[in-house]
Every structure is written in C-alpha cells, then in structure tokens.
Motif scaffolding. Structure first.
Motif, PDB file in Angstrom:
ATOM      1  N   GLY A  67       0.844  -1.186   0.000  1.00  0.00           N
ATOM      2  CA  GLY A  67       0.000   0.000   0.000  1.00  0.00           C
ATOM      3  C   GLY A  67       0.875   1.229   0.000  1.00  0.00           C
ATOM      4  N   ARG A  69       1.244   3.434   2.306  1.00  0.00           N
ATOM      5  CA  ARG A  69       1.871   3.668   3.610  1.00  0.00           C
ATOM      6  C   ARG A  69       2.100   2.337   4.314  1.00  0.00           C
ATOM      7  NH1 ARG A  69      -1.869   7.729   2.953  1.00  0.00           N
ATOM      8  NH2 ARG A  69      -3.520   6.530   3.919  1.00  0.00           N
ATOM      9  N   PRO A  71       1.773  -0.485   7.201  1.00  0.00           N
ATOM     10  CA  PRO A  71       0.662  -0.877   8.063  1.00  0.00           C
ATOM     11  C   PRO A  71       0.830  -0.257   9.452  1.00  0.00           C
ATOM     12  CG  PRO A  71       1.858  -2.799   7.241  1.00  0.00           C
ATOM     13  CD  PRO A  71       2.579  -1.605   6.771  1.00  0.00           C
ATOM     14  N   ARG A  72      -0.298   0.072  10.075  1.00  0.00           N
ATOM     15  CA  ARG A  72      -0.242   0.691  11.402  1.00  0.00           C
ATOM     16  C   ARG A  72      -0.649  -0.324  12.464  1.00  0.00           C
ATOM     17  NH1 ARG A  72      -3.930   5.525   9.807  1.00  0.00           N
ATOM     18  NH2 ARG A  72      -4.544   3.961   8.317  1.00  0.00           N
ATOM     19  N   ARG A 101      -9.215  -5.152   6.090  1.00  0.00           N
ATOM     20  CA  ARG A 101      -8.665  -3.999   6.796  1.00  0.00           C
ATOM     21  C   ARG A 101      -7.655  -4.339   7.890  1.00  0.00           C
ATOM     22  NH1 ARG A 101      -8.498   0.452   4.962  1.00  0.00           N
ATOM     23  NH2 ARG A 101      -8.972   1.564   6.848  1.00  0.00           N
ATOM     24  N   LEU A 126      -3.477  -2.496  10.991  1.00  0.00           N
ATOM     25  CA  LEU A 126      -4.456  -1.912  10.085  1.00  0.00           C
ATOM     26  C   LEU A 126      -3.810  -1.856   8.706  1.00  0.00           C
ATOM     27  CD1 LEU A 126      -7.222  -0.582   9.769  1.00  0.00           C
ATOM     28  CD2 LEU A 126      -6.111   1.601  10.297  1.00  0.00           C
ATOM     29  N   ASP A 128      -3.371  -0.667   4.947  1.00  0.00           N
ATOM     30  CA  ASP A 128      -3.605   0.567   4.197  1.00  0.00           C
ATOM     31  C   ASP A 128      -3.428   0.247   2.725  1.00  0.00           C
ATOM     32  OD1 ASP A 128      -4.172   3.173   3.641  1.00  0.00           O
ATOM     33  OD2 ASP A 128      -2.161   3.902   4.054  1.00  0.00           O
ATOM     34  N   ASN A 129      -4.280  -0.624   2.216  1.00  0.00           N
ATOM     35  CA  ASN A 129      -4.163  -1.019   0.824  1.00  0.00           C
ATOM     36  C   ASN A 129      -5.160  -0.257  -0.057  1.00  0.00           C
ATOM     37  OD1 ASN A 129      -6.414  -2.298   1.770  1.00  0.00           O
ATOM     38  ND2 ASN A 129      -5.642  -4.352   1.514  1.00  0.00           N
ATOM     39  N   GLN A 130      -5.642   0.843   0.445  1.00  0.00           N
ATOM     40  CA  GLN A 130      -6.563   1.690  -0.327  1.00  0.00           C
ATOM     41  C   GLN A 130      -5.738   2.779  -1.015  1.00  0.00           C
ATOM     42  OE1 GLN A 130      -9.797   0.656  -0.145  1.00  0.00           O
ATOM     43  NE2 GLN A 130      -9.015  -0.896   1.247  1.00  0.00           N
TER      44      GLN A 130
END
Length: 131
Positions: A67, A69, A71-72, A101, A126, A128-130
């Motif tokens: 993604g 960013r 991952p969080r 998600r 979380l 962030d693959n959007q």
C-alpha cells in the motif's frame, strides 16, 4: 524487504538486515553494545527486542499487502521468554489471518536455535491497501 525496513528510522538505528531464502524472510538484528539493557548480566534491552519483532511483523504485512503507507499497529503484545544474550538476534513473522482492513500476525525472535525463541509477538495491523 530491505527497502521496507529502510523506510523505518528506528530499523536503520538498530542496523536491521534481511536474509531471504525462498519464500522465507528473516530479519537480523546484529549485536551492538548499544543494545544492552542490563550490563550486569549482560542482557539485551527488551525494547530493542520488541522493536525487532514489531518491525519484522510490520515489514511482512507490508510485503504481503502493499500500500502507499506502512501498516499501522492496532495492538501489540510481546512475551519475553528468555534472556537475550549479547549476540545477533533473528526474527520471522507470519500472517495468521488477514481480512480487508486488519491482519493478525505472529512473530518470533531467537538467537542460536530457532526452536528456543527469546521473545514472541502477537499483533493486529491496520492495512492501508486503499489508494
């Protein structure tokens, strides 16, 4: 994987390296005196061990679910299983389950023998693959 770790300043500070063998990625934290937490034993600082595990897990998720960013982390639990000695530490992570998600990840760190981990991590990230 090295490119992912290079995006993390603390990974650069720890000097993390990667070793790829087939589809297995191992992250290596080379020993350095700055990693000692208890000089009387001497023993590795738990924070550096936890950081190694978290960044290994984060890098594995980023590699599996690219993604824009990183991952969080949602939650991270570290179990310290034995004293980390003043030698190199190795870590691997596997994604236990992933949805659209959130990814559930387990990671282990060891020194001389993989079957005797010094610490393990369980975490949710979380994704962030959007775009």
């Amino acid at each position: 994987m090295t490119d992912i770790l290079n995006r993390m300043p603390y990974a650069r500070f720890l000097g993390l390296q990667t070793l790829v063998s087939g589809d297995e990625v191992t992250v290596i934290m080379p020993f350095d005196d700055k990693l000692i937490g208890n000089p009387m034993l001497p023993a590795l600082h738990g924070g550096s061990t936890a950081a190694l595990l978290e960044m290994t897990a984060m890098a594995q998720v980023a590699l599996s679910f690219p993604g824009p960013r990183l991952p969080r982390p949602i939650n991270v639990t570290v179990a310290y299983l034995r004293t980390g000695r003043p030698i190199d530490v190795f870590a691997r992570a596997r994604i236990s389950r992933a949805g659209r998600r959130v990814a559930h990840v387990h990671a282990e760190a060891w020194q001389e023998e993989r079957q005797h981990p010094i610490a393990s991590l369980t975490a949710h990230f979380l994704l962030d693959n959007q775009d």
